[in-house]
Motif scaffolding. Structure first.
Motif, PDB file in Angstrom:
ATOM      1  N   CYS A  49       2.671  -1.524  -4.539  1.00  0.00           N
ATOM      2  CA  CYS A  49       2.545  -1.099  -3.144  1.00  0.00           C
ATOM      3  C   CYS A  49       3.936  -0.978  -2.512  1.00  0.00           C
ATOM      4  N   PRO A  65      -2.629   0.552   1.609  1.00  0.00           N
ATOM      5  CA  PRO A  65      -2.322   0.615   3.044  1.00  0.00           C
ATOM      6  C   PRO A  65      -0.810   0.536   3.223  1.00  0.00           C
ATOM      7  N   SER A  66      -0.309   1.147   4.279  1.00  0.00           N
ATOM      8  CA  SER A  66       1.131   1.078   4.553  1.00  0.00           C
ATOM      9  C   SER A  66       1.516  -0.366   4.785  1.00  0.00           C
ATOM     10  N   TYR A 112      -8.913   2.537   0.519  1.00  0.00           N
ATOM     11  CA  TYR A 112      -7.755   2.023  -0.204  1.00  0.00           C
ATOM     12  C   TYR A 112      -8.202   1.278  -1.466  1.00  0.00           C
ATOM     13  N   ARG A 130      -0.458   6.556  -1.370  1.00  0.00           N
ATOM     14  CA  ARG A 130      -1.479   6.548  -0.308  1.00  0.00           C
ATOM     15  C   ARG A 130      -2.734   5.772  -0.686  1.00  0.00           C
TER      16      ARG A 130
END
Length: 196
Positions: A156, A185-186, A18, A182
């Motif tokens: 994000c 991070p989620s 990431y 992507r």
């Protein structure tokens, strides 16, 4: 097409790799509000050159032999991958590219995203293979992209709330910078302590 730098520094020591909340050197102009945001589509890059020849973008891993007639553009120092062009007719995309050319009204010299049912699982739901010029998007998407924040946390959240693969900023002098959903991070799911 040179590899477009990513807005934030990637942490190659982690998996997945990431991005970190640190601006990549040379990309500060995006954070400073310069450049126009355009949609990054999740397809594959092709190019029509001035001699009306079609090329497909191709990455070659370190130690692998490039395909015939391959034109090297650059090599990524971090990954060792070489980026370049191969004639589209010999690429894995030859058949769907031919369909896309038939389905596209006009093609001018430049780069395009090849999109459709047999490309990257077709996340945008195209009914047929098509070519979208890089930088193009419907007015509603362009208006939405103009609202994109330019900080780590804001991007994000903004990208994870939309169906776009990412954003490419175009500077008036030709420089470009990208960021993909992507790359982050989620976001952690929020819990409501009063729910239940």
């Amino acid at each position: 097409m040179e590899k477009i730098p990513t807005l934030f520094v990637r942490d190659f020591s982690a998996r997945p790799a990431y991005v970190l909340p640190e601006v990549s050197p040379g990309c500060e102009w995006v954070i400073n509000g310069q450049g126009e945001a355009t949609r990054k589509y999740d397809g594959t890059c092709v190019m029509l050159d001035a001699a009306e020849r079609w090329w497909a973008r191709r990455e070659v891993k370190p130690g692998k032999t490039p395909p015939p007639s391959y034109v090297t553009i650059s090599t990524d120092e971090e990954t060792g991958k070489t980026v370049g062009w191969e004639p589209v007719a010999q690429s894995a995309f030859a058949k769907v590219h031919a369909e896309a050319v038939k389905n596209t009204a006009t093609a001018k010299t430049g780069t395009y995203e090849l999109l459709g049912p047999k490309i990257n699982r077709n996340p945008d739901g195209f009914a047929a293979h098509t070519l979208v010029p890089h930088g193009w998007a419907p007015v509603s998407v362009r208006q939405d992209l103009a609202t994109a924040p330019r900080d780590y946390d804001g991007l994000c959240e903004w990208l994870h709330a939309r169906p776009y693969e990412g954003i490419v900023w175009h500077h008036p002098d030709g420089r470009m910078v990208k960021i993909k959903a992507r790359d982050f991070p989620s976001p952690e799911p929020t819990t409501d302590p009063d729910a239940g």
